[in-house]
Write an enzyme that holds these catalytic residues in place. Structure first.
Site, PDB file in Angstrom:
ATOM      1  N   CYS A 165       0.817  -1.341   0.635  1.00  0.00           N
ATOM      2  CA  CYS A 165      -0.049   0.102   0.125  1.00  0.00           C
ATOM      3  C   CYS A 165       1.109   1.151  -0.199  1.00  0.00           C
ATOM      4  CB  CYS A 165      -0.464   0.329   1.248  1.00  0.00           C
ATOM      5  SG  CYS A 165      -1.741  -1.664   1.558  1.00  0.00           S
ATOM      6  N   HIS A 304      -2.855   8.284   5.939  1.00  0.00           N
ATOM      7  CA  HIS A 304      -3.064   6.531   5.529  1.00  0.00           C
ATOM      8  C   HIS A 304      -3.984   5.675   5.455  1.00  0.00           C
ATOM      9  CE1 HIS A 304      -2.296   3.184   3.125  1.00  0.00           C
ATOM     10  NE2 HIS A 304      -1.646   2.228   4.488  1.00  0.00           N
ATOM     11  N   GLU A 315      -0.997   5.399  13.645  1.00  0.00           N
ATOM     12  CA  GLU A 315      -0.890   6.294  13.010  1.00  0.00           C
ATOM     13  C   GLU A 315      -0.387   7.154  13.895  1.00  0.00           C
ATOM     14  OE1 GLU A 315      -1.258   7.892   8.424  1.00  0.00           O
ATOM     15  OE2 GLU A 315      -2.849   6.719   9.235  1.00  0.00           O
ATOM     16  N   LYS A 336      -9.189   7.484   1.703  1.00  0.00           N
ATOM     17  CA  LYS A 336     -10.220   6.394   2.356  1.00  0.00           C
ATOM     18  C   LYS A 336     -11.791   5.991   2.557  1.00  0.00           C
ATOM     19  CE  LYS A 336      -6.002   3.784   2.005  1.00  0.00           C
ATOM     20  NZ  LYS A 336      -4.983   5.737   2.319  1.00  0.00           N
ATOM     21  N   HIS A 341      -9.290   1.879  -0.394  1.00  0.00           N
ATOM     22  CA  HIS A 341      -8.247   1.728  -0.355  1.00  0.00           C
ATOM     23  C   HIS A 341      -7.688   0.940  -1.789  1.00  0.00           C
ATOM     24  CE1 HIS A 341      -4.534   0.750   1.291  1.00  0.00           C
ATOM     25  NE2 HIS A 341      -4.107   0.515   2.456  1.00  0.00           N
ATOM     26  N   PHE A 400       1.768  -3.334   3.749  1.00  0.00           N
ATOM     27  CA  PHE A 400       2.147  -4.495   4.758  1.00  0.00           C
ATOM     28  C   PHE A 400       3.879  -5.137   4.472  1.00  0.00           C
ATOM     29  CE2 PHE A 400      -2.263  -7.414   4.637  1.00  0.00           C
ATOM     30  CZ  PHE A 400      -2.696  -6.338   4.978  1.00  0.00           C
TER      31      PHE A 400
END
Length: 414
Positions: A165, A304, A315, A336, A341, A400
């Site tokens: 991502c 994010h 975050e 998002k 996403h 990830f």
């Protein structure tokens, strides 16, 4: 050699619009682009919604021909469409310089997964001899960068970043470095993805990463206490980056200066972010420092903000570590919440939003927020969009594997 880098062109295809003006207008209005899954029935895996591109016409948006589409996966089509729009928006085709001075760097998280699924089924049914001869070039993730370069005639650095991502933001950051350090004069960069397939949804569902909400208008809830997973989306976001003096000389319209880029790795877990947020904070802090700014100079962060339990609180912790006391006054939002996403494309589309926010002094709302979470206690712009001078902004991407990337933009000054 260290040169200034500016953003002179933007392009996108995503669930809220197939071009930048349409997308930005919907963003400002706080609209939701998430919808019921239309391509297939995913009810057996308990997933009901996705961020799907609507009414996309590659022949119109990407200036592609029918014969080209036969051998081109959708993520590549999205990339070409967004790249062509960004180049048109920049006001130049860069024919005044060597094609080796213009690069194409595009992040892709998964690539042609839909074609892999189709061809694997064909092999099982009819044998390996029936696999398409175009199988390999159509499914590999680097083909978006390759096809964009072929379409536009650019011969500089050309490659794909694949960091889950964070792929799109890493591509933009690496393009920034190439221009800043004198290897390129300009670059088309960003991210693209088309992974809304039953196979991919099933994979994310079994790891309990996706929301099971049946209501598209309430499915993506970043920073809300009742968030229960992200919404899978698709699309592309592209920027034209350019060396400042070259842009200035041709009278280009400049959206913002891309002034800093930070990258780091958690070294912690294959899917979970580091609970302490140390490495993500490092990426933010480095991008601010490279931009010649202080934490207090940051007006806005495009987070994010995935709407997952772990990402949003970790975050938040990372923002506090990076900005210190300034974290309490910074405006934060999650794009998002509106489009889902987009995996490898997320950083590209969110960079488009960030550049427009700096240019237009507007920070969009994080929609669908209802219930405060004591572990997410910053200003996430949950009530409405905010008109305010945006001096400088960050865009975060966390992938990830522990991949972190942050870019820092600021208002252009002579």
């Amino acid at each position: 050699m260290s040169r200034r880098v500016v953003i002179t062109g933007l392009g996108t295809v995503n669930p809220l619009g197939n071009n930048v003006p349409q997308f930005w207008e919907n963003i400002k209005q706080g609209k939701c682009g998430i919808s019921k899954i239309e391509k297939f029935d995913a009810s057996d895996i308990g997933i009901h919604v996705a961020g799907q591109v609507q009414n996309y016409d590659a022949l119109e948006c990407g200036k592609l021909e029918k014969k080209e589409l036969r051998n081109m996966q959708l993520y590549t089509q999205y990339a070409i469409s967004a790249a062509c729009e960004a180049i048109k928006d920049s006001g130049t085709d860069f024919k005044d310089i060597s094609p080796y001075e213009v690069g194409v760097l595009i992040g892709v998280g998964i690539g042609g997964i839909e074609f892999i699924e189709q061809q694997y089924s064909k092999m099982l049914d009819k044998g390996a001899s029936k696999i398409s001869p175009f199988f390999v070039p159509m499914m590999i993730g680097n083909m978006a960068a390759g096809e964009v370069a072929i379409k536009l005639g650019f011969k500089g650095d050309n490659y794909c970043t694949t960091t889950a991502c964070a792929s799109g933001t890493h591509a933009i950051g690496e393009a920034f470095r190439k221009i800043k350090d004198g290897y390129l004069t300009a670059a088309v960069c960003g991210g693209s993805e088309s992974a809304v397939t039953k196979f991919v949804l099933g994979g994310f569902a079994t790891m309990h990463a996706l929301t099971k909400s049946e209501d598209p208008m309430d499915a993506s809830r970043p920073f809300d206490k009742n968030r229960d997973g992200f919404v899978l989306g698709e699309g592309a976001g592209m920027l034209v980056l350019e060396e400042y003096e070259h842009a200035k000389a041709r009278g280009a319209e400049i959206y913002a200066e891309l002034a800093g880029y930070g990258a780091s790795g958690d070294g912690y877990h294959i899917t979970s972010p580091d609970p302490e947020g140390e490495a993500a904070a490092h990426a933010m802090a480095y991008s601010i420092k490279e931009a010649g700014l202080e934490p207090s100079d940051i007006t806005y962060i495009n987070a994010h903000g995935t709407s997952t339990g772990l990402n949003d609180k970790y975050e938040t912790k990372a923002v506090k570590k990076a900005l210190g006391d300034a974290a309490n006054s910074v405006k934060i939002n999650s794009t998002k919440s509106m489009i889902g996403h987009l995996l490898g494309a997320a950083g590209g589309v969110e960079a488009v939003v960030t550049a427009l926010s700096v240019k237009n002094d507007f920070i969009h709302q994080t929609i669908n927020y209802k219930t405060p979470d004591e572990e997410c206690d910053l200003d996430y712009c949950t009530q409405s969009g905010v008109e305010t001078p945006v001096k400088a902004a960050l865009s975060n991407s966390l992938g990830f594997g522990g991949h972190n990337a942050t870019i820092c933009m600021k208002k252009i000054t002579d």
